[in-house]
Design a protein around this motif. Structure first.
Motif, short mmCIF file in Angstrom:
data_model
loop_
_atom_site.label_atom_id
_atom_site.label_comp_id
_atom_site.label_asym_id
_atom_site.label_seq_id
_atom_site.Cartn_x
_atom_site.Cartn_y
_atom_site.Cartn_z
N SER A 16 -29.38 -65.26 16.87
CA SER A 16 -30.07 -65.28 15.55
C SER A 16 -30.04 -63.86 14.81
N SER A 17 -30.06 -63.54 13.62
CA SER A 17 -29.73 -62.27 13.45
C SER A 17 -30.47 -60.95 13.73
N GLU A 18 -30.96 -61.44 14.41
CA GLU A 18 -32.52 -60.22 14.88
C GLU A 18 -31.36 -59.68 15.90
N GLU A 37 -30.73 -65.53 28.48
CA GLU A 37 -30.97 -67.38 28.36
C GLU A 37 -29.38 -67.76 28.11
N PRO A 48 -32.76 -69.32 21.08
CA PRO A 48 -34.18 -68.24 21.08
C PRO A 48 -35.54 -69.22 20.28
N ASP A 62 -38.26 -68.61 17.45
CA ASP A 62 -38.57 -67.61 15.70
C ASP A 62 -36.75 -66.94 15.15
N CYS A 63 -36.46 -67.65 15.58
CA CYS A 63 -34.72 -66.73 14.93
C CYS A 63 -33.98 -68.01 14.22
N PRO A 64 -34.63 -66.70 12.73
CA PRO A 64 -33.16 -68.54 11.83
C PRO A 64 -32.04 -67.98 11.59
#
Lengths: 204, 308
Positions: B154-156, B222, A81, A83-85
């Motif tokens: 991701s962390s989000e 995804e 994905p 912009d996913c650090p």
């Protein structure tokens, strides 16, 4: 280069991860993966398909042999994905939010505290690109007004692309709405959202 | 006994008097995410959910812990239990005891007891032709948890899915009680289609699910597309595929999401069509923001779920 992977007896997502590592690190153009269950067969086939491999599966007794060849030997990249650090990967940039709720650093001597916050603001640029949001609340908003000793530094950061958020309720409380010279006036919801999106929040 | 092993439901129900019945449930599992406090919150929300799904109010709870003390030490366990207590407080439920054993593999959960008025008890049976189905949380937590295990999330995404799993079904349950609900269950390990199959099995009804209206976490689509589908989704499908008819344009990804096992999923509520829009509005107004009408009940076929 060709490789055969034996992923029998392994539960998802391990077979997919083994395949991913193999095609990424060894830059394989053909790969054969042996799995022993339907779930792994579908997942590995789907993964290879998503990486521009053409896939065919052969059933052999209780196992499935998935044979895949890179289409036109194109170099595929693993889709992640945007912009996913990834916090685990050290080479990835993280998003740091610094929340400043004071115009002096630490408790004790106020004069010293005021000098320290100047030094703090001037030095914070050493965080580099990872400094993502600077949020000023309570007495912290006083750093953004006319006679702030760090106004120039904050303006320079802003011009370099740093987002500076200044608490609107706090500015109103101190009667400083018009005196603010840098940053976007913000609300609590934006501050909370920024906290949620940040990888790290540092409170001052 | 009102609900027992004869017709397995979310929880067991035993009538105490004309206007009072006892609901009992137990649920525990191994950690699904790294943060111990969040794991405690999620496990407690998941255990409490069975009471909410039946229209009850949870009152007391007991911890169930299997723990490798030598390997993990006291602090991790403390954080897990504190996370659980946070959710019990939010549910106005008292922790009155518990039991722990030493085990190589960590497991945590709770046994929860609650009350319900026997006339306002909702089970997974009772859907009738003309009912609408409402889902209160988006799907996809099983797929995302698989991607988290693979280090791809991701962390989000981890934050979003954690908060979703830790969200109580309390508000949804409270809101639905003022409507004429015909059936309700919570979505957990069998995935939405597995739980729906339980609601439809042994009845004279069929259900049509409009896949476009089902709330789904976008990341789940995804990750499913690149092969991060948990084995549980495949198991759920092979168990119930005779009852499920997919329209030709339904993608394999959508199919896998609909069979995806959920952790602490939302409520699936049935109510007559004329109340459905109002119920959805009330849910959203009270903060159950993902609530959506996802399908309808018919009597054209028996024991079939159509996905269109």
């Amino acid at each position: 280069m060709h490789k055969t992977l034996d992923a029998r007896g392994l539960a998802c997502p391990t077979p997919v991860l083994m395949t991913k590592d193999a095609i990424e690190e060894d830059k394989l153009n053909t790969v054969e993966v042996i799995v022993d269950n339907e779930a792994a067969k579908e997942n590995v086939s789907r993964f290879l398909g998503s990486q521009q491999f053409s896939v065919s599966t052969v059933e052999e007794e209780n196992d499935y042999k998935i044979c895949a060849q890179r289409q036109g030997y194109m170099v595929g990249t693993i889709s992640k994905p945007e912009d996913c650090p990834q916090p685990a990967a050290s080479d990835q940039k993280q998003k740091i939010m610094v929340l400043i709720a004071t115009d002096r650093l630490g408790n004790g001597d106020d004069e010293l505290g005021k000098k320290l916050i100047i030094s703090f603001i001037k030095t914070i640029k050493e965080m580099g690109d990872e400094l993502w949001r600077l949020v000023l609340v309570n007495n912290g908003v006083k750093l953004t007004i006319n006679d702030s000793p760090v106004l120039e530094d904050l303006v320079a950061y802003k011009n370099d692309g740093l987002t500076i958020l200044v608490c609107g309720t706090c500015l109103t409380h101190f009667g400083l709405l018009k005196a603010k010279k840098v940053g976007e006036t913000t609300n609590m919801l934006d501050i909370i959202t920024a906290m949620q999106l940040a990888d790290k929040v540092i409170n001052i | 006994m009102l609900v027992g092993l004869g017709a397995p439901d979310d929880a067991g129900v035993y009538q105490l008097s004309e206007d009072l019945a006892l609901i009992q449930t137990v649920d525990f599992f191994t950690p699904i995410i790294d943060d111990p406090y969040d794991f405690g919150r999620i496990s407690a929300a998941n255990a409490l959910s069975d009471i909410y799904a039946m229209g009850g109010v949870p009152k007391t709870a007991m911890n169930i812990v299997a723990y490798p003390m030598q390997k993990l030490g006291k602090d991790v366990l403390r954080a897990v239990l504190a996370g659980g207590i946070e959710k019990l407080k939010e549910a106005e439920t008292v922790l009155i005891g518990g039991h722990s054993i030493e085990d190589d593999e960590f497991k945590y959960g709770l046994s929860v007891t609650g009350f319900v008025h026997p006339q306002h008890l909702y089970t997974n049976k009772g859907l009738g032709s003309g009912d609408c189905l409402i889902l209160t949380k988006p799907l996809g937590t099983g797929i995302i948890n698989t991607a988290i295990k693979g280090g791809l999330a991701s962390s989000e995404t981890i934050l979003r899915v954690t908060e979703l799993m830790a969200e109580l079904n309390k508000t949804a349950s409270e809101v639905m009680k003022s409507f004429p609900i015909t059936a309700c269950t919570d979505i957990t390990g069998f995935g939405i289609l597995g739980h729906l199959a339980e609601m439809v099995f042994g009845t004279d009804i069929c259900v049509t699910i409009e896949s476009r209206t089902v709330p789904i976490l976008p990341e789940a689509l995804e990750f499913a597309a690149i092969g991060f589908v948990p084995a549980g989704s495949h198991r759920n499908r092979s168990f119930r595929q005779e009852m499920v008819k997919l329209a030709p344009d339904i993608s394999l990804i959508m199919r896998d999401v609909l069979f995806d096992p959920q952790t602490s999923g939302g409520l699936l509520i049935g109510c007559p069509e004329k109340y459905a829009v109002e119920l959805k509005k009330h849910l959203i107004a009270k903060g159950v923001k993902h609530a959506a009408i996802i399908g309808k009940v018919f009597d054209k076929e028996k024991e079939i779920i159509n996905i269109v």
